[in-house]
Design a protein around this motif. Structure first.
Motif, mmCIF file in Angstrom:
data_model
loop_
_atom_site.group_PDB
_atom_site.id
_atom_site.type_symbol
_atom_site.label_atom_id
_atom_site.label_comp_id
_atom_site.label_asym_id
_atom_site.label_seq_id
_atom_site.Cartn_x
_atom_site.Cartn_y
_atom_site.Cartn_z
ATOM 1 N N TRP A 10 -7.951 -11.899 5.670
ATOM 2 C CA TRP A 10 -7.578 -10.494 5.564
ATOM 3 C C TRP A 10 -6.727 -10.197 4.336
ATOM 4 C CZ3 TRP A 10 -2.400 -9.040 6.037
ATOM 5 C CH2 TRP A 10 -1.535 -10.035 6.494
ATOM 6 N N VAL A 11 -5.949 -11.172 3.859
ATOM 7 C CA VAL A 11 -5.152 -10.931 2.654
ATOM 8 C C VAL A 11 -6.074 -10.728 1.460
ATOM 9 C CG1 VAL A 11 -3.452 -11.886 1.071
ATOM 10 C CG2 VAL A 11 -3.157 -12.180 3.532
ATOM 11 N N GLN A 12 -7.108 -11.562 1.349
ATOM 12 C CA GLN A 12 -8.058 -11.392 0.259
ATOM 13 C C GLN A 12 -8.838 -10.089 0.411
ATOM 14 O OE1 GLN A 12 -8.216 -13.350 -2.422
ATOM 15 N NE2 GLN A 12 -6.518 -14.497 -1.552
ATOM 16 N N GLN A 13 -9.158 -9.741 1.642
ATOM 17 C CA GLN A 13 -9.902 -8.505 1.908
ATOM 18 C C GLN A 13 -9.093 -7.267 1.541
ATOM 19 O OE1 GLN A 13 -11.729 -8.356 5.838
ATOM 20 N NE2 GLN A 13 -11.554 -6.121 5.875
ATOM 21 N N SER A 14 -7.779 -7.406 1.506
ATOM 22 C CA SER A 14 -6.938 -6.250 1.221
ATOM 23 C C SER A 14 -7.112 -5.728 -0.204
ATOM 24 C CB SER A 14 -5.462 -6.600 1.452
ATOM 25 O OG SER A 14 -5.001 -7.545 0.490
ATOM 26 N N GLY A 15 -7.546 -6.588 -1.128
ATOM 27 C CA GLY A 15 -7.719 -6.156 -2.508
ATOM 28 C C GLY A 15 -8.628 -4.947 -2.649
ATOM 29 N N PRO A 16 -9.869 -5.024 -2.157
ATOM 30 C CA PRO A 16 -10.758 -3.867 -2.225
ATOM 31 C C PRO A 16 -10.215 -2.647 -1.470
ATOM 32 C CG PRO A 16 -12.006 -5.857 -1.783
ATOM 33 C CD PRO A 16 -10.563 -6.226 -1.676
ATOM 34 N N GLU A 17 -9.509 -2.893 -0.366
ATOM 35 C CA GLU A 17 -8.938 -1.772 0.387
ATOM 36 C C GLU A 17 -7.880 -1.047 -0.448
ATOM 37 O OE1 GLU A 17 -10.005 -0.603 3.092
ATOM 38 O OE2 GLU A 17 -10.986 -2.203 4.216
ATOM 39 N N LEU A 18 -7.040 -1.800 -1.147
ATOM 40 C CA LEU A 18 -6.018 -1.193 -1.994
ATOM 41 C C LEU A 18 -6.644 -0.381 -3.119
ATOM 42 C CD1 LEU A 18 -3.490 -4.181 -2.311
ATOM 43 C CD2 LEU A 18 -3.278 -2.183 -0.835
ATOM 44 N N GLU A 19 -7.690 -0.931 -3.724
ATOM 45 C CA GLU A 19 -8.327 -0.217 -4.829
ATOM 46 C C GLU A 19 -9.083 1.014 -4.338
ATOM 47 O OE1 GLU A 19 -7.402 -0.881 -7.757
ATOM 48 O OE2 GLU A 19 -6.340 -2.673 -7.053
ATOM 49 N N GLU A 20 -9.596 0.984 -3.119
ATOM 50 C CA GLU A 20 -10.264 2.163 -2.557
ATOM 51 C C GLU A 20 -9.258 3.293 -2.348
ATOM 52 O OE1 GLU A 20 -12.996 4.779 -1.159
ATOM 53 O OE2 GLU A 20 -13.377 2.843 -2.121
ATOM 54 N N LEU A 21 -8.048 2.942 -1.937
ATOM 55 C CA LEU A 21 -7.001 3.943 -1.793
ATOM 56 C C LEU A 21 -6.639 4.548 -3.146
ATOM 57 C CD1 LEU A 21 -4.753 2.061 0.792
ATOM 58 C CD2 LEU A 21 -5.976 4.208 1.210
ATOM 59 N N VAL A 22 -6.601 3.714 -4.184
ATOM 60 C CA VAL A 22 -6.349 4.210 -5.534
ATOM 61 C C VAL A 22 -7.446 5.173 -5.953
ATOM 62 C CG1 VAL A 22 -6.168 3.591 -7.963
ATOM 63 C CG2 VAL A 22 -5.065 2.160 -6.247
ATOM 64 N N SER A 23 -8.687 4.788 -5.704
ATOM 65 C CA SER A 23 -9.829 5.614 -6.091
ATOM 66 C C SER A 23 -9.798 6.969 -5.388
ATOM 67 C CB SER A 23 -11.132 4.889 -5.753
ATOM 68 O OG SER A 23 -12.255 5.694 -6.032
ATOM 69 N N SER A 24 -9.368 6.969 -4.137
ATOM 70 C CA SER A 24 -9.388 8.202 -3.345
ATOM 71 C C SER A 24 -8.210 9.123 -3.644
ATOM 72 C CB SER A 24 -9.383 7.857 -1.847
ATOM 73 O OG SER A 24 -10.538 7.126 -1.494
ATOM 74 N N TYR A 25 -7.030 8.531 -3.894
ATOM 75 C CA TYR A 25 -5.818 9.353 -3.991
ATOM 76 C C TYR A 25 -5.028 9.170 -5.278
ATOM 77 C CZ TYR A 25 -6.983 9.638 0.924
ATOM 78 O OH TYR A 25 -7.654 9.821 2.101
ATOM 79 N N GLY A 26 -5.357 8.176 -6.064
ATOM 80 C CA GLY A 26 -4.643 7.960 -7.315
ATOM 81 C C GLY A 26 -3.223 7.476 -7.150
ATOM 82 N N LEU A 27 -2.895 6.968 -5.961
ATOM 83 C CA LEU A 27 -1.538 6.515 -5.674
ATOM 84 C C LEU A 27 -1.458 4.990 -5.707
ATOM 85 C CD1 LEU A 27 -0.832 8.860 -2.632
ATOM 86 C CD2 LEU A 27 -0.100 9.199 -4.996
ATOM 87 N N ARG A 28 -0.287 4.488 -6.020
ATOM 88 C CA ARG A 28 -0.078 3.046 -5.932
ATOM 89 C C ARG A 28 -0.198 2.612 -4.475
ATOM 90 N NH1 ARG A 28 5.688 2.425 -7.867
ATOM 91 N NH2 ARG A 28 5.830 4.609 -7.234
ATOM 92 N N SER A 29 -0.802 1.481 -4.237
ATOM 93 C CA SER A 29 -0.939 0.985 -2.869
ATOM 94 C C SER A 29 -0.492 -0.468 -2.804
ATOM 95 C CB SER A 29 -2.385 1.115 -2.378
ATOM 96 O OG SER A 29 -3.281 0.456 -3.241
ATOM 97 N N ARG A 30 0.017 -0.852 -1.629
ATOM 98 C CA ARG A 30 0.599 -2.188 -1.478
ATOM 99 C C ARG A 30 0.344 -2.767 -0.094
ATOM 100 N NH1 ARG A 30 6.674 -1.150 -4.066
ATOM 101 N NH2 ARG A 30 5.964 -0.827 -6.221
ATOM 102 N N LEU A 31 0.288 -4.084 -0.044
ATOM 103 C CA LEU A 31 0.263 -4.825 1.214
ATOM 104 C C LEU A 31 1.522 -5.681 1.249
ATOM 105 C CD1 LEU A 31 -1.488 -5.631 3.767
ATOM 106 C CD2 LEU A 31 -2.106 -7.668 2.443
#
Length: 256
Positions: free
Chosen positions: A85-106
């Motif tokens: 799940w830690v590796q899977q979080s990478g695409p999830e973080l970038e999807e949040l960036v793509s959708s909202y333009g905000l910094r995202s973190r795990l």
């Protein structure tokens, strides 16, 4: 250097790292060379050499000849050991960036600290100092309070009993366990944490917990922006965060 000497150096280095990380986890005062040498019952010159080598490797760090703390390489290595799940979080973080333009973190919790595991590629837009292994307080960050979501007021009091609230955080930071509990009570009905200038002036952080298999909290997923970015859009963004959190939680095992 023979094998026995190498083994001795490795063992001493591991003892040194463990002492530093244990004190950080417990929220205790960090130590310099002489204090570490006394705690470990080792020669000060030996501790100085070992600590410098560990700093060179990034496993420890020291700012302006101050006390030693855990370095970024330590956390990078720890995160790399968790491939799912830690590796899977990478695409999830970038999807949040793509959708909202905000910094995202795990982030994950280690005692009274929040450890940054991964951040989005646009992290340098604001607060570019942030990198995996960055440590922040658990009581005055959105991610930190999301990691405390299941804690009762009594549990918060026990966890934060020895925390140093003085001079830590932004203008809206809590200054006691009771104030943290009040903030949690405010956020829980809406189902997400919205930390407005709790850690940095002008920075808002929206966060949700990540639950392994829908059970135990193992991490926090958050986005950071300004008041204009988050105040009105918070419910909509929180729903996207929760969906991402559910996907990551499904990939994590409850016993992890």
């Amino acid at each position: 250097m023979d094998v026995s000497t190498e083994a001795s150096s490795l063992a001493q280095g591991l003892r040194l790292i463990r002492l530093v990380t244990d004190r950080e986890k417990q929220g205790r005062q960090l130590l310099g060379v002489s204090q570490l040498a006394a705690e470990l019952d080792m020669e000060q010159s030996r501790v100085s050499r070992l600590a410098q080598e560990l700093c060179d490797l990034g496993l420890l760090e020291r700012v302006d000849r101050g006390p030693f703390r855990t370095g970024p390489r330590f956390f990078t290595l720890a995160a790399s050991l968790n491939g799912g799940w830690v590796q899977q979080s990478g695409p999830e973080l970038e999807e949040l960036v793509s959708s909202y333009g905000l910094r995202s973190r795990l982030s994950v919790r280690d005692g009274v600290r929040v450890l940054l595991l991964r951040s989005s590629a646009n992290n340098s837009v604001l607060g570019g100092f942030a990198k995996p292994g960055m440590v922040t307080p658990v009581w005055c960050t959105g991610a930190g309070r999301a990691l405390l979501w299941d804690h009762s007021a009594k549990e918060l009091e026990g966890l934060l009993r020895e925390a140093n609230f003085i001079g830590v955080g932004g203008p809206a930071a809590a200054h006691s366990a009771a104030e943290v509990a009040t903030l949690m009570d405010k956020d829980k009905p809406q189902g997400y944490v919205l930390a407005a200038e709790e850690f940095e002036h002008g920075v808002w952080e929206l966060a949700v917990p990540v639950r392994a298999g829908g059970a135990r909290i193992v991490a926090a997923l958050s986005v950071l922006g300004s008041r204009a970015d988050l105040e009105k859009a918070a419910p909509h963004i929180a729903a996207a965060l929760q969906s991402a959190s559910n996907r990551l939680g499904s990939a994590a095992q409850p016993q992890d």
